[in-house]
Design an enzyme around this catalytic site. Structure first.
Site, mmCIF file in Angstrom:
data_model
loop_
_atom_site.group_PDB
_atom_site.id
_atom_site.type_symbol
_atom_site.label_atom_id
_atom_site.label_comp_id
_atom_site.label_asym_id
_atom_site.label_seq_id
_atom_site.Cartn_x
_atom_site.Cartn_y
_atom_site.Cartn_z
ATOM 1 N N HIS A 72 2.390 3.343 9.334
ATOM 2 C CA HIS A 72 1.075 3.747 10.246
ATOM 3 C C HIS A 72 0.698 2.365 10.552
ATOM 4 O O HIS A 72 -0.074 1.710 9.323
ATOM 5 C CB HIS A 72 0.107 4.632 8.883
ATOM 6 C CG HIS A 72 0.414 6.038 9.060
ATOM 7 N ND1 HIS A 72 -0.543 6.921 9.443
ATOM 8 C CD2 HIS A 72 1.712 6.339 9.405
ATOM 9 C CE1 HIS A 72 0.509 8.376 8.881
ATOM 10 N NE2 HIS A 72 1.428 8.095 9.598
ATOM 11 N N TYR A 201 -9.806 11.220 9.200
ATOM 12 C CA TYR A 201 -11.493 11.455 8.726
ATOM 13 C C TYR A 201 -12.266 12.027 8.932
ATOM 14 O O TYR A 201 -12.818 11.363 10.342
ATOM 15 C CB TYR A 201 -10.568 9.896 7.773
ATOM 16 C CG TYR A 201 -10.142 9.384 7.141
ATOM 17 C CD1 TYR A 201 -9.273 8.668 7.391
ATOM 18 C CD2 TYR A 201 -10.144 9.698 5.334
ATOM 19 C CE1 TYR A 201 -8.395 7.908 6.459
ATOM 20 C CE2 TYR A 201 -9.660 9.361 4.217
ATOM 21 C CZ TYR A 201 -8.853 8.552 4.782
ATOM 22 O OH TYR A 201 -7.222 7.491 4.174
ATOM 23 N N PRO A 293 -11.235 9.383 -3.509
ATOM 24 C CA PRO A 293 -9.698 9.151 -3.104
ATOM 25 C C PRO A 293 -9.612 8.634 -1.891
ATOM 26 O O PRO A 293 -9.142 8.568 -0.839
ATOM 27 C CB PRO A 293 -8.912 10.019 -3.121
ATOM 28 C CG PRO A 293 -9.727 11.325 -3.641
ATOM 29 C CD PRO A 293 -10.944 10.277 -4.148
ATOM 30 N N LYS A 297 -6.780 3.677 -2.197
ATOM 31 C CA LYS A 297 -7.194 2.865 -3.107
ATOM 32 C C LYS A 297 -6.625 2.982 -4.810
ATOM 33 O O LYS A 297 -6.374 1.727 -4.901
ATOM 34 C CB LYS A 297 -8.613 2.160 -3.155
ATOM 35 C CG LYS A 297 -9.025 1.259 -1.946
ATOM 36 C CD LYS A 297 -7.874 0.383 -1.677
ATOM 37 C CE LYS A 297 -8.381 -0.328 -0.123
ATOM 38 N NZ LYS A 297 -7.351 0.226 0.446
ATOM 39 N N TYR A 385 -8.753 -1.806 3.966
ATOM 40 C CA TYR A 385 -8.121 0.419 4.184
ATOM 41 C C TYR A 385 -6.480 -0.639 4.211
ATOM 42 O O TYR A 385 -5.635 -0.200 3.351
ATOM 43 C CB TYR A 385 -7.834 1.083 5.293
ATOM 44 C CG TYR A 385 -7.305 2.244 5.221
ATOM 45 C CD1 TYR A 385 -8.774 2.540 4.944
ATOM 46 C CD2 TYR A 385 -6.229 2.105 5.938
ATOM 47 C CE1 TYR A 385 -6.851 4.617 4.581
ATOM 48 C CE2 TYR A 385 -5.444 3.481 5.608
ATOM 49 C CZ TYR A 385 -5.744 4.339 4.884
ATOM 50 O OH TYR A 385 -5.645 6.041 4.091
HETATM 51 P P1 RFL Z 1 -1.793 8.271 -14.138
HETATM 52 O O1 RFL Z 1 -0.797 8.343 -13.049
HETATM 53 O O2 RFL Z 1 -2.310 8.934 -14.505
HETATM 54 O O3 RFL Z 1 -0.551 8.290 -15.214
HETATM 55 C C1 RFL Z 1 -0.824 7.696 -16.860
HETATM 56 C C2 RFL Z 1 0.517 8.074 -17.295
HETATM 57 O O4 RFL Z 1 -0.072 8.577 -18.851
HETATM 58 C C3 RFL Z 1 0.452 9.256 -19.556
HETATM 59 N N1 RFL Z 1 -1.040 9.705 -20.830
HETATM 60 C C4 RFL Z 1 -0.395 9.077 -21.784
HETATM 61 N N2 RFL Z 1 0.553 8.871 -22.729
HETATM 62 C C5 RFL Z 1 0.536 8.511 -23.894
HETATM 63 N N3 RFL Z 1 -0.200 9.151 -24.557
HETATM 64 C C6 RFL Z 1 -1.429 8.813 -24.641
HETATM 65 N N4 RFL Z 1 -2.569 8.998 -25.525
HETATM 66 C C7 RFL Z 1 -1.255 9.886 -22.916
HETATM 67 N N5 RFL Z 1 -2.456 10.135 -21.904
HETATM 68 C C8 RFL Z 1 -2.287 10.051 -21.014
HETATM 69 C C9 RFL Z 1 0.171 10.127 -18.059
HETATM 70 O O5 RFL Z 1 0.469 12.120 -18.960
HETATM 71 C C10 RFL Z 1 0.408 9.870 -17.192
HETATM 72 O O6 RFL Z 1 1.125 10.420 -16.680
HETATM 73 O O7 RFL Z 1 -2.434 6.467 -13.979
HETATM 74 P P2 RFL Z 1 -1.581 5.334 -13.573
HETATM 75 O O8 RFL Z 1 -0.639 5.310 -13.619
HETATM 76 O O9 RFL Z 1 -2.509 4.228 -13.506
HETATM 77 O O10 RFL Z 1 -1.601 5.558 -10.881
HETATM 78 C C11 RFL Z 1 -2.850 5.875 -10.953
HETATM 79 C C12 RFL Z 1 -2.885 6.472 -9.661
HETATM 80 O O11 RFL Z 1 -2.183 8.267 -10.470
HETATM 81 C C13 RFL Z 1 -3.848 7.326 -9.067
HETATM 82 O O12 RFL Z 1 -5.095 6.301 -9.315
HETATM 83 C C14 RFL Z 1 -3.697 7.583 -7.787
HETATM 84 O O13 RFL Z 1 -3.397 8.386 -8.386
HETATM 85 C C15 RFL Z 1 -5.449 8.427 -7.012
HETATM 86 N N6 RFL Z 1 -5.297 9.064 -5.862
HETATM 87 C C16 RFL Z 1 -5.023 7.687 -4.552
HETATM 88 N N7 RFL Z 1 -4.236 6.449 -4.693
HETATM 89 C C17 RFL Z 1 -4.171 5.295 -3.775
HETATM 90 O O14 RFL Z 1 -3.629 4.590 -3.849
HETATM 91 N N8 RFL Z 1 -4.312 6.470 -2.043
HETATM 92 C C18 RFL Z 1 -4.252 7.436 -2.690
HETATM 93 O O15 RFL Z 1 -4.278 8.168 -1.354
HETATM 94 C C19 RFL Z 1 -4.661 9.071 -3.366
HETATM 95 N N9 RFL Z 1 -4.911 9.775 -3.292
HETATM 96 C C20 RFL Z 1 -5.359 9.430 -5.183
HETATM 97 C C21 RFL Z 1 -5.385 10.409 -4.318
HETATM 98 C C22 RFL Z 1 -5.622 10.730 -6.615
HETATM 99 C C23 RFL Z 1 -6.494 11.868 -6.421
HETATM 100 N N10 RFL Z 1 -6.523 12.690 -7.573
HETATM 101 C C24 RFL Z 1 -5.977 14.123 -7.899
HETATM 102 C C25 RFL Z 1 -7.579 12.209 -8.473
HETATM 103 C C26 RFL Z 1 -5.850 11.867 -3.986
HETATM 104 C C27 RFL Z 1 -6.110 12.500 -4.867
HETATM 105 C C28 RFL Z 1 -6.025 14.259 -5.037
HETATM 106 C C1 PHB Z 2 -3.088 11.514 0.652
HETATM 107 O O1 PHB Z 2 -2.004 11.805 1.415
HETATM 108 O O2 PHB Z 2 -2.986 12.263 -0.876
HETATM 109 C C2 PHB Z 2 -4.427 10.517 0.219
HETATM 110 C C3 PHB Z 2 -4.158 10.080 1.574
HETATM 111 C C4 PHB Z 2 -5.260 9.013 2.385
HETATM 112 C C5 PHB Z 2 -6.591 9.341 0.424
HETATM 113 C C6 PHB Z 2 -6.491 10.201 -0.159
HETATM 114 C C7 PHB Z 2 -5.256 11.096 -0.213
HETATM 115 O O3 PHB Z 2 -7.524 8.325 1.482
#
Ligand code: RFL
Ligand code: PHB
Length: 390
Positions: A72, A201, A293, A297, A385
């Site tokens: 993108h 957005y 989100p 980041k 971004y």
């Molecule tokens: P995770 O993905 O939470 O993985 C942690 C893992 O550890 C396990 N765990 C344990 N294992 C053993 N013993 C324990 N006591 C444990 N406790 C937990 C869990 O089961 C899990 O498997 O952390 P990690 O690896 O640091 O990854 C971080 C990302 O997942 C997170 O930052 C992103 O998803 C955030 N996020 C976004 N980030 C972006 O860069 N771009 C995006 O577009 C974006 N969109 C989002 C997002 C997060 C969202 N939510 C739901 C929070 C959109 C959403 C809606």
């Molecule tokens: C997504 O596709 O889940 C998404 C994209 C951009 C954002 C957050 C989530 O800023």
């Protein structure tokens, strides 16, 4: 059992770190609380910075992302009933982002780990890091009714916001910073083509909305909602109506509706724990910090933490130098805080806040207007971004 690095958590942070270390000949074991399908069932991030893309390649897990990820070169901000495009690539001298779901990233890393025969222990309960203030740390866990112990040189806490690693830091040695936002994001996935070929957005009097995607035939949409809303109160029809009302007509009329196959509400929070190292225990990714989100980041910050820690551990084993691990926390936090600021700013600018008065409303509108009409302001948004340098 003995290994060099025990990694707690098999999310993107743990899997990426484990693969990079293994590729450099550094032995590691991943302990995960739940099973593989549960991890893969989480729908989260969608936008990868170039740094994350490069790391996936370096890990040897980038082939499918290269083939299926969508490059993108811009995003649109929607307000005042029209779209305003920010040309990320032009404003950053050629940079872009890749749209490729976190689920796919995790899948690819799990497949690579399995193909390389590396150890991943799922359903590990009561995982506990011990003696990380000494030169002989170890981790215990329970599986199938038996307690196991793994001795190691280092422990990487990649276990997300609710994990055990951060909670194990000695009280008094850790300081946390937090901001909770008074709303959530209701997100859906649907097997329909996206409204636009780039992300939108939207700032609207009814609340924020985001049009994203996972592929050319799968859309990811979000709308700002009250924190106490439940998904049961949001039928697909209600969601599509609300989304279209928050978009300018040129985008609303291009929204293709269909049944959703995932629907969830996520709270929004900024959180940072300092430092990110306690002796031989390191915090990585969401275990140390959370961003709302809006700036896309979270996953990308996890990737930069992984890179700093991977470099540090490689230096330790290959060059017998502690410089990299000693500077890990400071280097990671310096990048983390800039992303925390950016995500907070995007969130503040794009959402409706309950207590925003007319003055606050006008300031938000002036900021958006300035942003899209000033080359300097647009460039600052674009630079953040696409991702600040590591
Ligand atoms: P995770 O993905 O939470 O993985 C942690 C893992 O550890 C396990 N765990 C344990 N294992 C053993 N013993 C324990 N006591 C444990 N406790 C937990 C869990 O089961 C899990 O498997 O952390 P990690 O690896 O640091 O990854 C971080 C990302 O997942 C997170 O930052 C992103 O998803 C955030 N996020 C976004 N980030 C972006 O860069 N771009 C995006 O577009 C974006 N969109 C989002 C997002 C997060 C969202 N939510 C739901 C929070 C959109 C959403 C809606
Ligand atoms: C997504 O596709 O889940 C998404 C994209 C951009 C954002 C957050 C989530 O800023």
């Amino acid at each position: 059992m003995r290994t060099q690095v025990v990694i707690i958590g098999s999310g993107p942070s743990g899997l990426l770190l484990g693969q990079l270390l293994a590729n450099s000949g550094i032995d590691n074991v991943i302990l995960e609380r739940v099973d593989r399908d549960y991890v893969l069932g989480r729908v989260r991030a969608g936008v990868l910075e170039q740094g994350m893309v490069d790391l996936l390649d370096e890990a040897g897990a980038g082939a499918r992302m290269r083939a299926e990820g969508l490059p993108h070169e811009g995003i649109s901000l929607a307000f005042d009933n029209r779209l305003h495009r920010i040309d990320l690539t032009e404003l950053t001298g050629g940079k872009r982002v890749t749209v490729y779901g976190q689920t796919e990233v995790t899948h690819d890393l799990m497949d690579k780990r399995a193909a390389d025969g590396l150890t991943n222990i799922y359903d590990a309960k009561n995982v506990m890091p011990h003696a990380f203030d000494s030169d002989a740390p170890y981790v215990t866990y329970e599986k199938d009714g038996t307690t196991h112990r793994i001795d190691c040189d280092f422990i990487a806490g990649c276990d997300g916001f609710h994990g055990v690693s951060r909670r194990s830091a000695p009280e008094g040695a850790i300081k946390t910073y937090e901001r909770a936002y008074p709303f959530g994001w209701l997100g859906i996935l649907a097997e329909v083509p996206p409204a636009d070929h780039e992300l939108i957005y939207a700032n609207h009097p009814r609340g924020f909305a985001l049009c994203s995607m996972r592929s050319t035939h799968r859309s990811r949409y979000y709308v700002q909602c009250p924190l106490d809303d439940h998904v049961e109160g949001w039928s697909d029809d209600r969601f599509w109506d609300e989304l279209r009302r928050r978009l300018p007509p040129e985008a609303a009329e291009r929204v293709v509706t269909g049944p959703s196959f995932e629907k969830s509400i996520a709270p929004l929070r900024s959180f940072v724990a300092e430092p990110m190292r306690f002796g031989r225990l390191f915090l990585v990714g969401d275990a140390a910090h959370i961003v709302p989100p809006t700036g896309a980041k979270g996953l990308n910050l996890a990737a930069s933490d992984v890179r700093y820690l991977y470099w540090g551990l490689r230096e330790f084993y290959q060059d017998k130098s502690r410089a990299g691990i000693d500077t890990y926390s400071a280097r990671a936090l310096s990048r983390v805080w800039k992303a925390v600021r950016f995500s907070w700013w995007m969130t503040t600018m794009l959402h409706r806040f309950r207590d925003t008065d007319d003055f606050g409303q006008r300031i938000q509108e002036a900021e958006l207007d300035y942003l899209v009409h000033s080359q300097a302001a647009s460039a600052a948004l674009a630079e953040n971004y696409v991702g600040l340098p590591y």
